[in-house]
Motif scaffolding. Structure first.
Motif, short mmCIF file in Angstrom:
data_model
loop_
_atom_site.label_atom_id
_atom_site.label_comp_id
_atom_site.label_asym_id
_atom_site.label_seq_id
_atom_site.Cartn_x
_atom_site.Cartn_y
_atom_site.Cartn_z
N ASP A 1 -4.87 5.83 -0.98
CA ASP A 1 -5.68 5.20 0.04
C ASP A 1 -4.76 4.00 0.35
OD1 ASP A 1 -7.51 6.98 0.45
OD2 ASP A 1 -9.01 6.00 -0.43
N SER A 2 -4.28 3.31 -0.58
CA SER A 2 -3.52 2.22 -0.42
C SER A 2 -2.01 2.38 0.19
CB SER A 2 -3.11 1.15 -1.63
OG SER A 2 -2.32 1.93 -2.73
N ALA A 3 -1.62 3.60 -0.14
CA ALA A 3 -0.19 3.92 0.47
C ALA A 3 -0.54 4.15 2.03
CB ALA A 3 0.30 5.01 -0.18
N LYS A 4 -1.79 4.87 2.26
CA LYS A 4 -2.01 5.28 3.83
C LYS A 4 -2.43 3.95 4.53
CE LYS A 4 -4.04 9.86 2.13
NZ LYS A 4 -5.23 10.46 1.70
N GLU A 5 -3.14 2.97 3.98
CA GLU A 5 -3.55 1.88 4.65
C GLU A 5 -2.58 0.83 4.73
OE1 GLU A 5 -6.20 2.10 6.47
OE2 GLU A 5 -6.77 4.13 5.95
N CYS A 6 -1.74 0.81 4.05
CA CYS A 6 -0.60 -0.42 3.88
C CYS A 6 0.18 -0.50 5.22
CB CYS A 6 0.46 0.01 3.10
SG CYS A 6 1.65 -1.46 2.63
N GLU B 1 3.92 -0.14 5.24
CA GLU B 1 4.37 1.06 4.76
C GLU B 1 5.40 1.19 3.89
OE1 GLU B 1 5.57 3.38 8.48
OE2 GLU B 1 3.67 3.86 9.04
N CYS B 2 5.01 0.25 2.71
CA CYS B 2 5.87 0.01 1.61
C CYS B 2 5.59 0.93 0.42
CB CYS B 2 6.13 -1.19 1.58
SG CYS B 2 4.72 -2.40 0.85
N ILE B 3 4.29 1.31 0.19
CA ILE B 3 4.07 1.95 -1.16
C ILE B 3 4.41 3.42 -1.10
CG2 ILE B 3 1.79 2.44 -2.52
CD1 ILE B 3 0.38 0.09 -1.10
#
Length: 101
Positions: A74-79, A82-84
């Motif tokens: 979720d953190s990758a999707k919401e960042c 777009e750096c995760i």
């Protein structure tokens, strides 16, 4: 940090890294998974090692702990930056993040 790694649908271990050049410092990742991500004094997010130390080397990775896959994904999707990047350890194919297919 739990050393047990979460596996993808294929049963493979996953790791996560942050591209600090794209990090906006919003801290969304740390809100989702504080056990994996932390903002440093420079205002950028980093992954944390097994002993909770910030891994500040460029491209440093850390295993995705079993209970935290959803939060890390979720953190990758919401960042906003777009750096995760979450990828399989075995072949480095990204499964969550800006380069995921």
């Amino acid at each position: 940090m739990n050393v047990q790694q979460r596996t993808s649908d294929g049963g493979e271990a996953l790791e996560v890294w942050i591209d600090q050049d794209l990090c906006t410092g919003d801290g969304i990742c740390a809100q989702y998974a504080a056990e994996v991500f932390e903002l440093d004094i420079d205002g950028l997010a980093y992954v944390k090692g097994a002993d909770d130390e910030l891994l500040q080397a460029k491209g440093a990775t850390t295993p995705v702990p079993l209970p935290l896959l959803t939060d890390v994904a979720d953190s990758a999707k919401e960042c906003p930056g777009e750096c995760i990047h979450v990828r399989r350890v075995s072949d480095k194919v990204e499964v969550y993040g800006p380069d995921a297919s």
